[in-house]
Scaffold this active site. Structure first.
Site: not given
Ligand code: U2F
Length: 443
Positions: A20, A113
């Site tokens: 976020h 946010d």
């Molecule tokens: C929450 O999401 P997360 O942080 O669990 O997952 P994503 O929204 O998919 O974001 C993961 C980010 O981490 C990066 C990837 C994404 O930008 O490129 N990343 C990386 O660079 N290298 C890696 O090896 C692993 C990940 C939540 F869980 C969701 O439900 C929401 O949709 C989201 C947005 O609010 O936040």
């Protein structure tokens, strides 16, 4: 208030969990580059700020400021990733109010946010505009804005397979796909936060989001009729990509050695590690199918994957703790993304034009998963909602070696093109960003 100079000052409130704060800081960074008369205070927990404000990353005029994380003394992170969030929410909004008071600053605007519905009241007290930033997709936002309506129509804790024809664009969506807290789990503090957010967003000055209008036109239209100045400004990562230094495990070079669309890339985002029996099932499927794979793995590989798996698959697979995901998904060798369907991951998969195998866990991930599978049709949900060896094998073969898989790649290619066009100089997201910029500079 007497001012020393013409500088204006904007307060930014970040949500310090999952992905976020990173996209919010990216937005603020781009705003600050285009508005030299502005200073920004980035209110966030010290820990989250530390992970983002690294030297040399060009955050001039953005001052990180700490808010309390609400954790009891001696708290240690356990297995439940939601526990620190619960403590944090108990301390909120008091922690933001006291951090603002301690700063001694007067602000001209509030960007937060979107979760922080309470910012509306604070903005009113400060007599400044409030611009919330929603970091997930349009469907999730519509579900939150219409939560009271949805509850009135289908009740709480009802059957999970009722489709939501009454909501624009939702005829393929079932009640069980809605974000947690919409019609189930409604008593949790998080559900209350989301409900209040939905009620408060129509009273914001503008609502920005990390998506693009063409991704889901009917839903975006419905949102525009409910929210003032809805500004889809994404996929914002195209405007503000992560620093390029991070391929320390050599993933891109490894990908270079594989044929087009042949590699399975696996990641479950920044919060989730699937339970051991599911990890094992997925590993067994990968081993049996013999497709090459790149796995961004959270946790101890040796302990969590089947005995001997690493040794047996060393020719086929690369397992590392972190990859430069945007670049990985944009690499031509990647053929499928096994994902939890976090919104940033969905965006990045679209940017890369890579079909998805979805295993949603929490929040709005099930809604993203259902949309990928039943609306956009460029991916599949894992059969039964959890990894089994057979389910994973079926999904991998479908996407990597069937005609249906090819069709999915074509379909996501269409949305990829629209995403790039939206971010182009004359695209819709650029126009929306410019509108936001103008709005801010007039403060
Ligand atoms: C929450 O999401 P997360 O942080 O669990 O997952 P994503 O929204 O998919 O974001 C993961 C980010 O981490 C990066 C990837 C994404 O930008 O490129 N990343 C990386 O660079 N290298 C890696 O090896 C692993 C990940 C939540 F869980 C969701 O439900 C929401 O949709 C989201 C947005 O609010 O936040």
């Amino acid at each position: 208030v007497h001012r020393e100079n013409a500088q204006k000052h904007i307060a930014v409130f970040a949500f310090p969990f999952a992905t976020h704060a990173v996209p919010l800081l990216a937005l603020v960074q781009k705003l600050s580059e285009s508005a030299p008369d502005f200073n920004f205070s980035f209110f966030n927990t010290a820990q989250s700020n530390q992970s983002m404000f690294t030297k040399g990353n060009g955050f001039e005029r953005i001052e990180p400021r700490s808010v309390e994380n609400g954790l009891p003394e001696g708290f240690r992170i356990g297995r439940n990733p939601h526990e620190p969030v619960e403590y944090f929410l108990k301390a909120t909004p008091g922690n933001y109010r006291s951090a603002v008071a301690e700063s001694g600053l007067t602000f001209d605007g509030l960007i937060t946010d979107a979760f922080y519905w309470f910012a509306k009241e604070m903005a009113e007290e400060m007599r400044v505009p409030w611009v919330p930033y929603f970091t997930a997709g349009p469907r999730a936002l519509l579900a939150h804005v219409d939560t009271d309506n949805i509850r009135a129509r289908i009740g709480i804790n009802g059957p999970e397979d009722e489709t939501l024809e009454f909501l624009p664009g939702f005829s393929a969506i079932r009640s069980g796909d809605l974000p947690e807290g919409t019609v189930s789990g409604v008593d949790s503090p998080f559900a209350t936060l989301l409900q209040k957010m939905g009620q408060m967003l129509p009273h914001a000055s503008a609502v920005a989001m990390n998506s693009f209008e063409e991704i889901d036109p009917i839903v975006v239209q419905a949102l525009k009729s409910r929210l003032p100045n809805l500004l889809n400004i994404g996929p914002f990562i195209l405007k503000c990509p992560p620093p390029s230094s991070s391929d320390i495990h050599g993933c891109l070079e490894w990908l270079d050695q594989h044929p087009t669309s042949s590699v399975t890339y696996i990641s479950f985002g920044s919060v989730i590690t699937p339970p051991p029996h599911e990890l094992k099932a997925l590993a067994e499927a990968l081993e049996e199918c013999e497709f090459p794979f790149l796995w961004s793995f959270r946790g101890n590989v040796e302990e969590m994957l089947p005995e001997g798996f690493l040794e047996r698959t060393k020719e086929k697979g690369l397992i590392v703790p972190w990859v430069p995901q945007l670049k990985v998904l944009a690499h031509p060798s990647v053929g499928v993304f096994v994902t939890h369907c976090g919104w940033n991951s969905v965006n990045e998969s679209i940017i890369g034009g890579v079909p998805m195998i979805c295993r949603a866990f929490f929040g709005e991930q099930k809604l993203n998963q259902r949309t990928v599978e039943a609306v956009w049709e460029f991916g599949v949900a894992i059969e039964g909602g959890k990894f089994t060896k057979n389910g994973a094998m079926e999904a991998l073969k479908l996407i990597l070696s069937s005609e249906k898989g090819k069709l999915m790649r074509e379909k996501i290619g269409v949305l990829k093109k629209l995403a790039f066009e939206a971010m182009d100089t004359d695209g819709s997201s650029t126009a929306n960003f410019n509108f936001l910029m103008e709005f801010i500079t007039k403060l």
